[in-house]
Motif scaffolding. Structure first.
Motif, PDB file in Angstrom:
ATOM      1  N   UNK A 115      73.899  98.384  46.823  1.00 12.16           N
ATOM      2  CA  UNK A 115      73.772  96.940  47.073  1.00 12.16           C
ATOM      3  C   UNK A 115      73.223  96.207  45.851  1.00 12.16           C
ATOM      4  N   UNK A 116      73.654  94.959  45.686  1.00 14.85           N
ATOM      5  CA  UNK A 116      73.283  94.181  44.512  1.00 14.85           C
ATOM      6  C   UNK A 116      71.952  93.454  44.724  1.00 14.85           C
ATOM      7  N   UNK A 117      71.220  93.348  43.629  1.00 18.71           N
ATOM      8  CA  UNK A 117      70.001  92.557  43.619  1.00 18.71           C
ATOM      9  C   UNK A 117      70.344  91.086  43.859  1.00 18.71           C
ATOM     10  N   UNK A 118      69.447  90.354  44.496  1.00 16.40           N
ATOM     11  CA  UNK A 118      69.671  88.936  44.749  1.00 16.40           C
ATOM     12  C   UNK A 118      69.843  88.135  43.463  1.00 16.40           C
ATOM     13  N   UNK A 119      69.370  88.685  42.348  1.00 13.58           N
ATOM     14  CA  UNK A 119      69.476  87.981  41.065  1.00 13.58           C
ATOM     15  C   UNK A 119      70.904  87.979  40.520  1.00 13.58           C
ATOM     16  N   UNK A 120      71.752  88.858  41.023  1.00 13.59           N
ATOM     17  CA  UNK A 120      73.130  88.934  40.532  1.00 13.59           C
ATOM     18  C   UNK A 120      73.937  87.785  41.128  1.00 13.59           C
ATOM     19  N   UNK A 121      74.547  86.939  40.276  1.00 15.61           N
ATOM     20  CA  UNK A 121      75.310  85.793  40.799  1.00 15.61           C
ATOM     21  C   UNK A 121      76.478  86.226  41.682  1.00 15.61           C
ATOM     22  N   UNK A 122      76.851  85.370  42.606  1.00 16.72           N
ATOM     23  CA  UNK A 122      77.918  85.684  43.542  1.00 16.72           C
ATOM     24  C   UNK A 122      79.239  85.943  42.835  1.00 16.72           C
ATOM     25  N   UNK A 123      79.495  85.222  41.736  1.00 12.12           N
ATOM     26  CA  UNK A 123      80.771  85.432  41.038  1.00 12.12           C
ATOM     27  C   UNK A 123      80.872  86.836  40.464  1.00 12.12           C
ATOM     28  N   UNK A 124      79.726  87.383  40.059  1.00 13.09           N
ATOM     29  CA  UNK A 124      79.709  88.752  39.520  1.00 13.09           C
ATOM     30  C   UNK A 124      79.996  89.747  40.641  1.00 13.09           C
ATOM     31  N   UNK A 125      79.326  89.569  41.765  1.00 14.54           N
ATOM     32  CA  UNK A 125      79.530  90.453  42.922  1.00 14.54           C
ATOM     33  C   UNK A 125      80.997  90.427  43.346  1.00 14.54           C
ATOM     34  N   UNK A 126      81.575  89.230  43.421  1.00 18.00           N
ATOM     35  CA  UNK A 126      82.972  89.105  43.834  1.00 18.00           C
ATOM     36  C   UNK A 126      83.906  89.781  42.838  1.00 18.00           C
TER      37      UNK A 126
END
Length: 353
Positions: free
Chosen positions: A289-300
């Motif tokens: 799971x990604x840290x909350x600091x990672x922007x949504x565009x990166x996760x997507x």
């Protein structure tokens, strides 16, 4: 002496009882680990998988393990001892166990062995690998996007193809989201030494890196990042509890499907000494799971590429790829074969090491 009908019936029933007990005898499965189990890292994930299959198979199997076994003579002794104690299937879970496993296997032809991360097989020795480089690429994408200094640090164990493959994949992933990124590599020549891992991480931070990752077994690199206020990317397991603020994600491994299939094959009498290499598609590797600091565009973006890899629409080592000296190694539209990946011994462009 001629048996009376009653004695004959008793003997027959006794023989049937003994045979039934032999048939019901659990399969003895042994595991050899290169480092302490702990609560994170390479050995932790192998032992987690052992516990999962032990629970699934119930009384059909009996498992045991030996941890912190050094590669070389120590591993040969441990593998030999497990073989002599009647283990039916033995998993040896580190690259340096390959030749000791093969050597012991020649002395115990009735035992089946499975070696992790190597490339050799024998009549009673299979081989299994995880396509960790696929998850490394995705983790690298995350790291590249989060680096503001364009400098990422990588603490690495031994310069063998498995590790070099991971460094290259991570770098290619980082360059996919940040073309200007550079990856600095420090070799420590051990799989598990928290003090050395921490020292290497600290030295990289002094070189202006703002994201750290590793191919070692302890969470020391994550702890260093957390203490020094830089980002980190874990390996083998989700290490976020060691770096709540720093830990962006991790390239993780789930070995249970491989162990389940191998054990079932032995129970069914269909086991063969095959070499397998499973990845995202089979669920053996993934990202945490990604840290909350990672922007949504990166996760997507990471999740999109993940699905493309699973569907065969994207290959991590697809050209054009240049080496450290700027020479074209993989042409556009081509990709490295599994045979080439297993023997990979060169850095991609953008690595300082």
């Amino acid at each position: 002496m001629k048996l009376t009908p009653l004695l004959a019936l008793t003997a027959a029933l006794l023989g049937w009882s003994l045979a039934s007990q032999a048939d019901d005898k659990p399969l003895k499965v042994g595991f050899v680990y290169v480092s302490p189990i702990g609560d994170a890292g390479w050995t932790y994930m192998h032992d987690r998988a052992r516990k999962i299959v032990e629970e699934e198979f119930g009384d059909k199997i009996e498992t045991n393990y030996v941890e912190s076994v050094a590669e070389g003579a120590d591993s040969e002794r441990v593998i030999r001892n497990l073989s002599a104690r009647g283990y039916d299937l033995i998993f040896t879970t580190s690259f340096g166990y390959m030749n000791p496993t093969l050597k012991v296997a020649r002395r115990f032809p009735q035992v089946k062995y499975e070696h992790a991360t190597g490339y050799k097989t024998a009549r009673n020795v299979g081989n299994y690998q995880a396509r960790a480089y696929q998850a490394r690429y995705l983790a690298g994408m995350t790291a590249g996007a989060m680096s503001s200094t364009n400098q990422i640090g990588y603490v690495a164990a031994f310069p063998i193809p498995e590790v070099i493959r991971g460094i290259n994949a991570f770098t290619l992933g980082a360059q996919a989201t940040n073309p200007n990124v550079k990856v600095k590599v420090v070799w420590i020549n051990t799989w598990h030494d928290p003090a050395k891992e921490r020292e290497a991480a600290d030295s990289l931070i002094l070189q202006n890196v703002d994201v750290l990752t590793m191919h070692t077994d302890s969470p020391a690199v994550i702890q260093a990042a957390e203490a020094r206020g830089v980002y980190s990317v874990g390996f083998n397991s989700d290490m976020s509890h060691y770096g709540p603020k720093s830990h962006l994600t991790a390239a993780v491994m789930h070995w249970e499907s491989i162990y389940r299939d191998k054990i079932q094959a032995v129970l069914d009498g269909t086991w063969e000494p095959k070499a397998i290499w499973h990845g995202l598609k089979e669920g053996v590797v993934d990202v945490a799971p990604f840290n909350e600091a990672v922007p949504e565009w990166v996760v997507e973006k990471v999740n999109t590429v993940k699905m493309q890899i699973i569907n065969g629409e994207h290959a991590v080592f697809e050209g054009p790829i240049y080496n450290q000296a700027g020479e074209l190694m993989v042409k556009e539209g081509e990709q490295l074969s599994d045979e080439e990946l297993i023997e990979l011994e060169w850095y991609v462009k953008g690595i300082d090491g």
